[in-house]
Scaffold this motif. Structure first.
Motif, PDB file in Angstrom:
ATOM      1  N   SER A   1      30.895   8.947  37.017  1.00  0.00           N
ATOM      2  CA  SER A   1      31.229   7.772  37.458  1.00  0.00           C
ATOM      3  C   SER A   1      32.071   7.121  36.475  1.00  0.00           C
ATOM      4  O   SER A   1      32.846   5.990  36.742  1.00  0.00           O
ATOM      5  N   ASN A   2      32.179   7.354  35.203  1.00  0.00           N
ATOM      6  CA  ASN A   2      32.733   6.682  34.028  1.00  0.00           C
ATOM      7  C   ASN A   2      34.488   7.235  33.954  1.00  0.00           C
ATOM      8  O   ASN A   2      35.279   6.660  33.579  1.00  0.00           O
ATOM      9  N   ARG A   3      34.600   8.535  34.377  1.00  0.00           N
ATOM     10  CA  ARG A   3      36.039   9.059  34.339  1.00  0.00           C
ATOM     11  C   ARG A   3      36.146   9.906  35.731  1.00  0.00           C
ATOM     12  O   ARG A   3      36.412  11.058  35.696  1.00  0.00           O
ATOM     13  N   TYR A   4      35.852   9.353  36.808  1.00  0.00           N
ATOM     14  CA  TYR A   4      35.752   9.914  38.062  1.00  0.00           C
ATOM     15  C   TYR A   4      37.101  10.833  38.627  1.00  0.00           C
ATOM     16  O   TYR A   4      38.216  10.246  38.740  1.00  0.00           O
ATOM     17  N   ASP A   5      36.887  12.166  38.499  1.00  0.00           N
ATOM     18  CA  ASP A   5      37.878  13.004  39.076  1.00  0.00           C
ATOM     19  C   ASP A   5      37.650  13.977  39.876  1.00  0.00           C
ATOM     20  O   ASP A   5      37.361  15.231  39.490  1.00  0.00           O
ATOM     21  N   LEU A   6      37.174  13.536  41.191  1.00  0.00           N
ATOM     22  CA  LEU A   6      36.823  14.598  42.143  1.00  0.00           C
ATOM     23  C   LEU A   6      37.440  15.673  42.286  1.00  0.00           C
ATOM     24  O   LEU A   6      36.944  17.175  42.459  1.00  0.00           O
ATOM     25  N   GLU A   7      38.874  15.819  42.289  1.00  0.00           N
ATOM     26  CA  GLU A   7      39.715  16.767  42.713  1.00  0.00           C
ATOM     27  C   GLU A   7      39.511  18.115  41.349  1.00  0.00           C
ATOM     28  O   GLU A   7      39.575  19.269  41.846  1.00  0.00           O
ATOM     29  N   LYS A   8      39.416  17.635  40.273  1.00  0.00           N
ATOM     30  CA  LYS A   8      39.040  18.536  39.295  1.00  0.00           C
ATOM     31  C   LYS A   8      37.730  19.406  39.516  1.00  0.00           C
ATOM     32  O   LYS A   8      37.750  20.689  39.203  1.00  0.00           O
ATOM     33  N   SER A   9      36.746  18.537  39.760  1.00  0.00           N
ATOM     34  CA  SER A   9      35.467  19.144  40.185  1.00  0.00           C
ATOM     35  C   SER A   9      35.507  19.992  41.223  1.00  0.00           C
ATOM     36  O   SER A   9      34.736  20.979  41.279  1.00  0.00           O
ATOM     37  N   LEU A  10      36.290  19.738  42.073  1.00  0.00           N
ATOM     38  CA  LEU A  10      36.360  20.682  43.472  1.00  0.00           C
ATOM     39  C   LEU A  10      37.003  21.695  43.191  1.00  0.00           C
ATOM     40  O   LEU A  10      36.636  22.760  44.094  1.00  0.00           O
ATOM     41  N   ILE A  11      37.437  21.965  42.257  1.00  0.00           N
ATOM     42  CA  ILE A  11      38.205  23.390  41.741  1.00  0.00           C
ATOM     43  C   ILE A  11      36.983  24.367  41.551  1.00  0.00           C
ATOM     44  O   ILE A  11      37.115  25.526  41.977  1.00  0.00           O
ATOM     45  N   LEU A  12      36.012  23.986  41.145  1.00  0.00           N
ATOM     46  CA  LEU A  12      34.873  24.703  40.777  1.00  0.00           C
ATOM     47  C   LEU A  12      34.470  25.250  41.974  1.00  0.00           C
ATOM     48  O   LEU A  12      34.084  26.396  42.392  1.00  0.00           O
ATOM     49  N   ILE A  13      34.232  24.401  43.003  1.00  0.00           N
ATOM     50  CA  ILE A  13      33.552  24.810  44.403  1.00  0.00           C
ATOM     51  C   ILE A  13      34.511  25.771  45.127  1.00  0.00           C
ATOM     52  O   ILE A  13      34.315  26.798  45.712  1.00  0.00           O
TER      53      ILE A  13
END
Length: 292
Positions: free
Chosen positions: A99-111
């Motif tokens: 929540s402090n450096r929210y970057d959903l797109e970067k994390s979704l690459i893992l999925i």
């Protein structure tokens, strides 16, 4: 006649002393760097006579507390190892984002990289709730085929007349109740239609609620949240974790209470404290074994 002998201690030359100090500092920096940028794999077995024979050697990969980190290009340090394990299921136990450096797109690459490896099950952590953007997070995960478990359980039947239940609960930050009460109610809701005799697997972010998991009759719970105690002290364990404070009881490994097991992942990323010490990011592999 008395003879006196003068003994002089040889001192380390100043240049050699500074070289030694520099060597130690470089070595420490290398250890810290490698301990924060490489990924380890830890294997456990959960043995129970409630596990159906057909599920013997059923393999689960647990990923927790990514916190928007990226270990290798497109998460390759994680993806390559998971693919080599060839699990039957992948569990993501919260704090997928930070929540402090929210970057959903970067994390979704893992999925995106793992979506065809095995079925993926996910539950929220406190950081997802803190973003107040759960609809977007949940929608993005579901679009990639992830099963988002929100106080519910699925019955998994890979073989006729042979099933286990996989359930997950929302992080208690989503509730106005006290944490233990919220967890208790969520578990009751998730497993209300699951037979008592069925082997029950729970995904829940917080290990400090182990008493509630055991009291509810959960056979094995997968948690994260503790970050391994952030700094691990050899022979002692983790130093500090959210929800448990100093020297947390549940920061890593497998714990047992009244026939209920708790698997705690050290996680992959960091949040407020940006550095780990003697606490390598971790993929957990759990193999279910039945008692014949």
């Amino acid at each position: 006649m008395k003879t006196t002998t003068n003994t002089t201690k040889k001192k380390m030359p100043l240049r050699r002393k500074w070289f030694f100090i520099l060597f130690i500092l470089v070595l420490l920096c290398f250890v810290v760097y490698k301990g924060n940028t490489t990924v380890g794999v830890t294997h456990y077995e959960i043995v129970s006579d409630k596990i159906p024979a057909n599920y013997d050697k059923y393999t689960i990969v647990q990923i927790s507390d990514l916190h928007d980190a990226e270990l290798g290009e497109n998460h390759s340090h994680v993806v390559d190892r998971v693919k080599m394990i060839t699990p039957q299921a992948i569990f993501i136990t919260g704090d997928f984002i930070d929540s402090n450096r929210y970057d959903l797109e970067k994390s979704l690459i893992l999925i995106e990289e793992l979506q065809f490896v095995a079925p993926i099950y996910y539950v929220t952590g406190n950081h997802e709730i803190a973003t107040q953007d759960m609809d977007r997070i949940q929608g993005a995960l579901e679009d990639l085929g992830v099963r988002v478990l929100s106080n519910e359980a699925d019955v998994i039947t890979l073989f006729p007349d042979s099933s286990i239940a996989i359930g997950g609960i929302e992080d208690p930050l989503a509730s106005e109740l006290e944490d233990d009460e919220a967890v208790k109610i969520s578990i009751e809701q998730a497993f209300e239609n699951i037979p008592d005799e069925m082997f029950k697997v729970l995904l829940s972010h917080r290990p400090e609620q182990f008493d509630e998991y055991a009291e509810a009759g959960i056979d094995v719970t997968f948690s994260g949240h503790a970050h391994g105690g952030q700094f691990r002290i050899p022979g002692i364990g983790g130093l500090v974790s959210p929800g448990q404070g100093w020297f947390p009881k549940y920061s890593s490994g497998v714990h047992e209470k009244n026939g209920s097991d708790l698997v705690v992942s050290r996680g992959l990323g960091n949040s407020i404290i940006p550095v780990r010490l003697f606490n390598q990011p971790e993929i957990v592999v759990v193999t279910l074994r039945t008692i014949e």
